[in-house]
Scaffold this motif. Structure first.
Motif, PDB file in Angstrom:
ATOM      1  N   SER A   1       0.833  -1.204   0.000  1.00 15.87           N
ATOM      2  CA  SER A   1       0.000   0.000   0.000  1.00 15.87           C
ATOM      3  C   SER A   1       0.870   1.257   0.000  1.00 15.87           C
ATOM      4  O   SER A   1       0.381   2.360  -0.260  1.00 15.87           O
ATOM      5  N   ASN A   2       2.174   1.063   0.332  1.00 14.55           N
ATOM      6  CA  ASN A   2       3.120   2.180   0.383  1.00 14.55           C
ATOM      7  C   ASN A   2       2.642   3.302   1.314  1.00 14.55           C
ATOM      8  O   ASN A   2       2.724   4.494   0.985  1.00 14.55           O
ATOM      9  N   SER A   3       2.144   2.898   2.497  1.00 10.37           N
ATOM     10  CA  SER A   3       1.730   3.858   3.515  1.00 10.37           C
ATOM     11  C   SER A   3       2.361   3.422   4.830  1.00 10.37           C
ATOM     12  O   SER A   3       1.711   2.876   5.706  1.00 10.37           O
ATOM     13  N   LYS A   4       3.673   3.664   4.963  1.00 11.42           N
ATOM     14  CA  LYS A   4       4.449   3.127   6.072  1.00 11.42           C
ATOM     15  C   LYS A   4       3.922   3.561   7.436  1.00 11.42           C
ATOM     16  O   LYS A   4       3.784   2.742   8.348  1.00 11.42           O
ATOM     17  N   PHE A   5       3.613   4.836   7.597  1.00 11.40           N
ATOM     18  CA  PHE A   5       3.164   5.310   8.898  1.00 11.40           C
ATOM     19  C   PHE A   5       1.864   4.629   9.306  1.00 11.40           C
ATOM     20  O   PHE A   5       1.721   4.153  10.434  1.00 11.40           O
ATOM     21  N   GLU A   6       0.911   4.560   8.389  1.00 11.59           N
ATOM     22  CA  GLU A   6      -0.368   3.934   8.708  1.00 11.59           C
ATOM     23  C   GLU A   6      -0.224   2.423   8.864  1.00 11.59           C
ATOM     24  O   GLU A   6      -0.968   1.795   9.616  1.00 11.59           O
ATOM     25  N   ALA A   7       0.733   1.829   8.153  1.00 15.40           N
ATOM     26  CA  ALA A   7       0.961   0.386   8.275  1.00 15.40           C
ATOM     27  C   ALA A   7       1.391   0.013   9.688  1.00 15.40           C
ATOM     28  O   ALA A   7       1.019  -1.043  10.208  1.00 15.40           O
ATOM     29  N   GLU A   8       2.159   0.884  10.320  1.00 10.61           N
ATOM     30  CA  GLU A   8       2.571   0.631  11.707  1.00 10.61           C
ATOM     31  C   GLU A   8       1.364   0.635  12.632  1.00 10.61           C
ATOM     32  O   GLU A   8       1.272  -0.162  13.565  1.00 10.61           O
ATOM     33  N   ARG A   9       0.404   1.511  12.372  1.00 12.95           N
ATOM     34  CA  ARG A   9      -0.820   1.529  13.165  1.00 12.95           C
ATOM     35  C   ARG A   9      -1.652   0.270  12.901  1.00 12.95           C
ATOM     36  O   ARG A   9      -2.210  -0.337  13.818  1.00 12.95           O
ATOM     37  N   ALA A  10      -1.728  -0.128  11.630  1.00 16.35           N
ATOM     38  CA  ALA A  10      -2.519  -1.304  11.273  1.00 16.35           C
ATOM     39  C   ALA A  10      -1.949  -2.573  11.894  1.00 16.35           C
ATOM     40  O   ALA A  10      -2.692  -3.504  12.206  1.00 16.35           O
ATOM     41  N   ALA A  11      -0.627  -2.615  12.072  1.00 16.68           N
ATOM     42  CA  ALA A  11      -0.005  -3.785  12.691  1.00 16.68           C
ATOM     43  C   ALA A  11      -0.525  -3.980  14.109  1.00 16.68           C
ATOM     44  O   ALA A  11      -0.646  -5.120  14.584  1.00 16.68           O
ATOM     45  N   LYS A  12      -0.863  -2.897  14.799  1.00 17.94           N
ATOM     46  CA  LYS A  12      -1.437  -3.009  16.140  1.00 17.94           C
ATOM     47  C   LYS A  12      -2.822  -3.635  16.080  1.00 17.94           C
ATOM     48  O   LYS A  12      -3.187  -4.465  16.927  1.00 17.94           O
ATOM     49  N   TYR A  13      -3.608  -3.237  15.111  1.00 24.61           N
ATOM     50  CA  TYR A  13      -4.923  -3.852  14.916  1.00 24.61           C
ATOM     51  C   TYR A  13      -4.767  -5.348  14.637  1.00 24.61           C
ATOM     52  O   TYR A  13      -5.544  -6.167  15.139  1.00 24.61           O
ATOM     53  N   LEU A  14      -3.791  -5.695  13.827  1.00 19.82           N
ATOM     54  CA  LEU A  14      -3.576  -7.094  13.478  1.00 19.82           C
ATOM     55  C   LEU A  14      -3.244  -7.914  14.714  1.00 19.82           C
ATOM     56  O   LEU A  14      -3.776  -9.014  14.914  1.00 19.82           O
ATOM     57  N   ARG A  15      -2.350  -7.390  15.571  1.00 20.29           N
ATOM     58  CA  ARG A  15      -2.004  -8.118  16.794  1.00 20.29           C
ATOM     59  C   ARG A  15      -3.222  -8.259  17.708  1.00 20.29           C
ATOM     60  O   ARG A  15      -3.438  -9.311  18.311  1.00 20.29           O
ATOM     61  N   MET A  16      -4.019  -7.208  17.801  1.00 21.20           N
ATOM     62  CA  MET A  16      -5.216  -7.289  18.636  1.00 21.20           C
ATOM     63  C   MET A  16      -6.211  -8.303  18.069  1.00 21.20           C
ATOM     64  O   MET A  16      -6.873  -9.032  18.825  1.00 21.20           O
ATOM     65  N   SER A  17      -6.299  -8.379  16.754  1.00 20.83           N
ATOM     66  CA  SER A  17      -7.215  -9.357  16.150  1.00 20.83           C
ATOM     67  C   SER A  17      -6.773 -10.777  16.484  1.00 20.83           C
ATOM     68  O   SER A  17      -7.608 -11.650  16.773  1.00 20.83           O
ATOM     69  N   GLU A  18      -5.468 -11.026  16.488  1.00 22.34           N
ATOM     70  CA  GLU A  18      -4.964 -12.348  16.862  1.00 22.34           C
ATOM     71  C   GLU A  18      -5.245 -12.632  18.333  1.00 22.34           C
ATOM     72  O   GLU A  18      -5.574 -13.764  18.713  1.00 22.34           O
ATOM     73  N   PHE A  19      -5.121 -11.604  19.159  1.00 24.67           N
ATOM     74  CA  PHE A  19      -5.437 -11.737  20.584  1.00 24.67           C
ATOM     75  C   PHE A  19      -6.873 -12.208  20.767  1.00 24.67           C
ATOM     76  O   PHE A  19      -7.146 -13.153  21.530  1.00 24.67           O
ATOM     77  N   PHE A  20      -7.796 -11.594  20.075  1.00 25.94           N
ATOM     78  CA  PHE A  20      -9.193 -11.998  20.182  1.00 25.94           C
ATOM     79  C   PHE A  20      -9.412 -13.409  19.638  1.00 25.94           C
ATOM     80  O   PHE A  20     -10.148 -14.208  20.222  1.00 25.94           O
ATOM     81  N   MET A  21      -8.775 -13.728  18.511  1.00 25.61           N
ATOM     82  CA  MET A  21      -8.993 -15.030  17.887  1.00 25.61           C
ATOM     83  C   MET A  21      -8.407 -16.165  18.724  1.00 25.61           C
ATOM     84  O   MET A  21      -9.022 -17.218  18.891  1.00 25.61           O
ATOM     85  N   PHE A  22      -7.206 -15.951  19.270  1.00 25.34           N
ATOM     86  CA  PHE A  22      -6.583 -16.999  20.081  1.00 25.34           C
ATOM     87  C   PHE A  22      -7.334 -17.216  21.384  1.00 25.34           C
ATOM     88  O   PHE A  22      -7.283 -18.298  21.963  1.00 25.34           O
ATOM     89  N   ASN A  23      -8.035 -16.191  21.859  1.00 23.10           N
ATOM     90  CA  ASN A  23      -8.783 -16.324  23.098  1.00 23.10           C
ATOM     91  C   ASN A  23     -10.213 -16.790  22.880  1.00 23.10           C
ATOM     92  O   ASN A  23     -10.930 -17.049  23.843  1.00 23.10           O
ATOM     93  N   SER A  24     -10.634 -16.882  21.629  1.00 28.93           N
ATOM     94  CA  SER A  24     -11.952 -17.427  21.314  1.00 28.93           C
ATOM     95  C   SER A  24     -11.761 -18.898  20.956  1.00 28.93           C
ATOM     96  O   SER A  24     -10.816 -19.546  21.378  1.00 28.93           O
ATOM     97  N   ASN A  25     -12.636 -19.414  20.154  1.00 27.31           N
ATOM     98  CA  ASN A  25     -12.528 -20.815  19.731  1.00 27.31           C
ATOM     99  C   ASN A  25     -11.659 -20.986  18.497  1.00 27.31           C
ATOM    100  O   ASN A  25     -11.604 -22.077  17.929  1.00 27.31           O
ATOM    101  N   ALA A  26     -10.981 -19.927  18.064  1.00 27.52           N
ATOM    102  CA  ALA A  26     -10.319 -19.957  16.755  1.00 27.52           C
ATOM    103  C   ALA A  26      -9.353 -21.115  16.585  1.00 27.52           C
ATOM    104  O   ALA A  26      -9.319 -21.761  15.544  1.00 27.52           O
ATOM    105  N   MET A  27      -8.549 -21.381  17.621  1.00 30.80           N
ATOM    106  CA  MET A  27      -7.537 -22.420  17.477  1.00 30.80           C
ATOM    107  C   MET A  27      -8.109 -23.828  17.601  1.00 30.80           C
ATOM    108  O   MET A  27      -7.411 -24.811  17.397  1.00 30.80           O
TER     109      MET A  27
END
Length: 220
Positions: free
Chosen positions: A141-167
């Motif tokens: 996407s060539n949006s480095k600053f926003e990509a760093e913010r999106a990486a936080k969303y990604l980690r939080m999404s994994e947090f929710f998925m690993f704590n649900s029935n996802a695994m």
């Protein structure tokens, strides 16, 4: 954060994201002080940072616990997160180069190889590859600053998925549907169809709670 605080913070966040610490678990600062061989100051600085990021609840004179979000709150998170990733998919459609697109296709091929079959359960290798799929879309996407913010969303999404029935979700139709959705997103990006790429990504991300077995939002 200092080097010591950062190292402690990254390790605690990793445990949160991968479900070592579960919803509602108590985390004792004194235990972490002993484990990391650190003073109380960097441990508390790390925990306060993770509280600000939304992982923890710290109650003075009581202690620290991992958050316990309701199914509705989890679904709300993925609604917003879907919009975020939809924007990145649109930018990737408009800005990608051939090399970035080729890498994205290669990652999707690896995901397909490691997608659990019916009766098999999700592995961390599969989860890591799916995370890489999003990281690569952020990169092209060539949006480095926003990509760093999106990486936080990604980690939080994994947090929710690993704590649900996802695994514990067995392979089969839900993962096959997700696989098809990712392939369609890539083709929309390749065609430089930003609107379609955004729409498909939103649908894909917002559908994660249902595929993972998280209860649907309660009727209002």
């Amino acid at each position: 954060m200092s080097g010591k605080t950062r190292a402690i913070c990254e390790e605690i966040e990793k445990r949160l994201v991968r479900g070592v610490y579960r919803f509602g678990d108590e985390i004792l600062a004194n235990d972490l002080v002993k484990e990391f061989g650190a003073s109380r100051a960097p441990v508390m600085a790390a925990m306060n940072y993770l509280r600000a990021e939304g992982y923890l609840i710290i109650t003075p004179q009581v202690g620290c616990r991992v958050i316990s979000p309701s199914p509705s709150e989890i679904e709300d998170f993925f609604f917003v997160y879907g919009r975020v990733e939809g924007a990145f998919a649109a930018m990737a459609a408009e800005r990608h180069d051939d090399k970035g697109l080729a890498m994205l296709r290669m990652t999707q091929q690896q995901i397909q190889i490691h997608t659990p079959k019916k009766g098999e359960t999700i592995t961390e290798t599969f989860v890591d590859l799916v995370a890489e799929f999003y990281h690569q879309i952020h990169q092209i996407s060539n949006s480095k600053f926003e990509a760093e913010r999106a990486a936080k969303y990604l980690r939080m999404s994994e947090f929710f998925m690993f704590n649900s029935n996802a695994m514990n979700v067995p392979g089969g139709e839900p993962l096959e549907i997700a696989d098809k959705e990712r392939a369609d997103i890539i083709e929309a990006i390749a065609a430089r169809d930003a609107e379609r790429a955004s729409r498909l990504m939103e649908i894909h991300v917002q559908g994660k709670p249902k595929r993972a077995g998280v209860h649907q939002k309660e009727a209002s």
